[in-house]
Scaffold this motif. Structure first.
Motif, PDB file in Angstrom:
ATOM      1  N   THR A 111      -6.610  -4.841   3.852  1.00 28.82           N
ATOM      2  CA  THR A 111      -5.414  -3.945   3.003  1.00 28.82           C
ATOM      3  C   THR A 111      -3.978  -4.636   3.376  1.00 28.82           C
ATOM      4  O   THR A 111      -3.300  -3.700   2.828  1.00 28.82           O
ATOM      5  CB  THR A 111      -5.447  -2.528   4.069  1.00 28.82           C
ATOM      6  OG1 THR A 111      -5.244  -3.022   5.617  1.00 28.82           O
ATOM      7  CG2 THR A 111      -6.865  -1.857   3.907  1.00 28.82           C
ATOM      8  N   HIS A 122      -3.670   0.602  -3.052  1.00 31.58           N
ATOM      9  CA  HIS A 122      -4.206   1.948  -3.576  1.00 31.58           C
ATOM     10  C   HIS A 122      -3.806   2.332  -4.881  1.00 31.58           C
ATOM     11  O   HIS A 122      -4.441   2.762  -5.686  1.00 31.58           O
ATOM     12  CB  HIS A 122      -3.504   3.110  -2.652  1.00 31.58           C
ATOM     13  CG  HIS A 122      -3.993   4.355  -2.771  1.00 31.58           C
ATOM     14  ND1 HIS A 122      -3.643   5.410  -3.845  1.00 31.58           N
ATOM     15  CD2 HIS A 122      -5.012   5.211  -2.037  1.00 31.58           C
ATOM     16  CE1 HIS A 122      -4.094   6.466  -3.600  1.00 31.58           C
ATOM     17  NE2 HIS A 122      -4.940   6.383  -2.608  1.00 31.58           N
ATOM     18  N   PHE A 152      -4.789   4.367   3.525  1.00 33.77           N
ATOM     19  CA  PHE A 152      -6.163   4.852   2.922  1.00 33.77           C
ATOM     20  C   PHE A 152      -6.911   5.751   4.111  1.00 33.77           C
ATOM     21  O   PHE A 152      -7.712   6.483   3.931  1.00 33.77           O
ATOM     22  CB  PHE A 152      -7.103   3.372   3.129  1.00 33.77           C
ATOM     23  CG  PHE A 152      -6.690   2.410   1.926  1.00 33.77           C
ATOM     24  CD1 PHE A 152      -7.038   2.769   0.675  1.00 33.77           C
ATOM     25  CD2 PHE A 152      -5.859   1.409   2.331  1.00 33.77           C
ATOM     26  CE1 PHE A 152      -6.641   1.970  -0.423  1.00 33.77           C
ATOM     27  CE2 PHE A 152      -5.518   0.545   1.306  1.00 33.77           C
ATOM     28  CZ  PHE A 152      -5.840   0.722  -0.134  1.00 33.77           C
TER      29      PHE A 152
END
Length: 352
Positions: A111, A122, A152
């Protein structure tokens, strides 16, 4: 689709602010997003006494900054990081990140280095699909791969990691946060925190994205003691995390011998596409690991030679680094990484 963006500022420093995407307010219309805003903002700020809110608005997906994703196989998209060390980067976005889209949901593989990067990942996913992100798979503990996870988690994703990862990440958490705060401007790191896995992989696991499944494998100690690989059988794509470095000099934070042993055994089934932790994607396993295996083998041999000669570590590190100089042009961030690796190798191999 519309997304709630809070302007969050450091308490006592109102000039240091950053946009914070709050995914729980995501809605099909601006009015729906705005109706959810106050409650979600209050809840998010409640446990963050170091931050204050300075306004919010709902923006469409097209208005959000988004990471550039490359489609490398059907349903598989990758962000390619800048293959340098974090100290040489303006924003720390050095790691490769992955997105796998199934029929029912999406999986994210790593991420990024900050909440800001996680938010842009995202937004990039939302430009591709409205499907929920059901899983985040963290390939190992290092900050350039894991610090974007909170957005997330707030969106409802389950976070997965190697069984050894929670302890390894928890022990290093404050050091990682201090490091990114020191290296990068406030707007890059505001809102960044540690998100530990919800579920761990002891050996092997499988997740279902609807019509598509991913195979997860907990590897032995190599780059770190918590390396996890991800395989997509549909396209035979293997996400190696930092078990494979390309262009950026490999960093040992686990076991040199364990890493070389991992490199000796090609994965089964043989992948058609390899997404390394750093550097370009490739369709050749030999191309993916060849230079790295050569570097680590030379490091092992030079270290063993220094130990056999009775050279103390303080003298051995520059001697080992010098022995690797012919490989310098093949790797970014070589000088500082080679010295660090020489130190790690000496500490491991002196006990052989």
């Amino acid at each position: 689709m519309f997304h709630l963006i809070l302007t969050a500022c450091i308490a006592g420093s109102p000039e240091d602010c950053a946009p914070i995407l709050l995914p729980e307010a995501e809605a099909g219309t601006r009015a729906e997003c705005e109706a959810r805003a106050e409650r979600i903002i209050d809840l998010w700020l409640k446990d963050r006494s170091g931050l204050t809110g300075a306004g919010a608005e709902c923006r469409s997906t097209e208005e959000l900054p988004a990471l550039p994703l490359q489609q490398v196989a059907p349903g598989i998209h990758v962000y390619i990081g800048d293959p340098v060390q974090m100290e040489e980067s303006a924003d720390g976005r050095i790691a490769n990140l992955g997105v796998v889209i199934g029929e029912a949901s999406v999986a994210v593989i790593d991420t990024g280095v900050s909440r800001a990067q996680g938010q842009e990942l995202h937004a990039a996913i939302r430009r591709l699909t409205d499907l929920p992100v059901s899983h985040v798979i963290l390939t190992h503990m290092h900050p350039d791969h894991v610090l974007g996870s909170s957005v997330f988690k707030e969106a409802g994703a389950e976070i997965l990691g190697h069984a050894a990862m929670p302890m390894a990440l928890d022990v290093r958490a404050q050091g990682y946060l201090d490091s990114v705060a020191r290296l990068y401007p406030p707007e890059e790191v505001i809102g960044t925190g540690i998100t530990l896995p919800d579920r761990v992989v002891e050996d092997r696991d499988r997740i279902d994205l609807g019509g598509r499944s991913l195979s997860l494998r907990a590897e032995g100690t190599a780059h770190t003691d918590n390396d996890l690989t991800v395989f997509d059988p549909e396209t035979a794509t293997l996400f190696t995390g930092d078990l494979v470095f390309r262009e950026l000099a490999p960093v040992i934070d686990g076991s040199l011998i364990g890493w070389l042993q991992w490199l000796e055994v090609p994965p089964r089934p043989v992948p058609r596409l390899i997404v390394p932790g750093h550097g370009p994607v490739t369709d050749s396993w030999t191309e993916a690991i060849g230079p790295q295996a050569e570097f680590l083998t030379a490091l092992r041999d030079a270290t063993r030679d220094a130990i056999a000669a009775g050279v103390p570590m303080s003298d051995a590190v520059p001697r080992i680094t010098k022995a690797l100089q012919d490989k310098q042009d093949a790797w970014n961030s070589f000088p500082q990484t080679a010295a660090r690796d020489a130190t790690a190798a000496y500490k491991e191999l002196e006990w052989e």
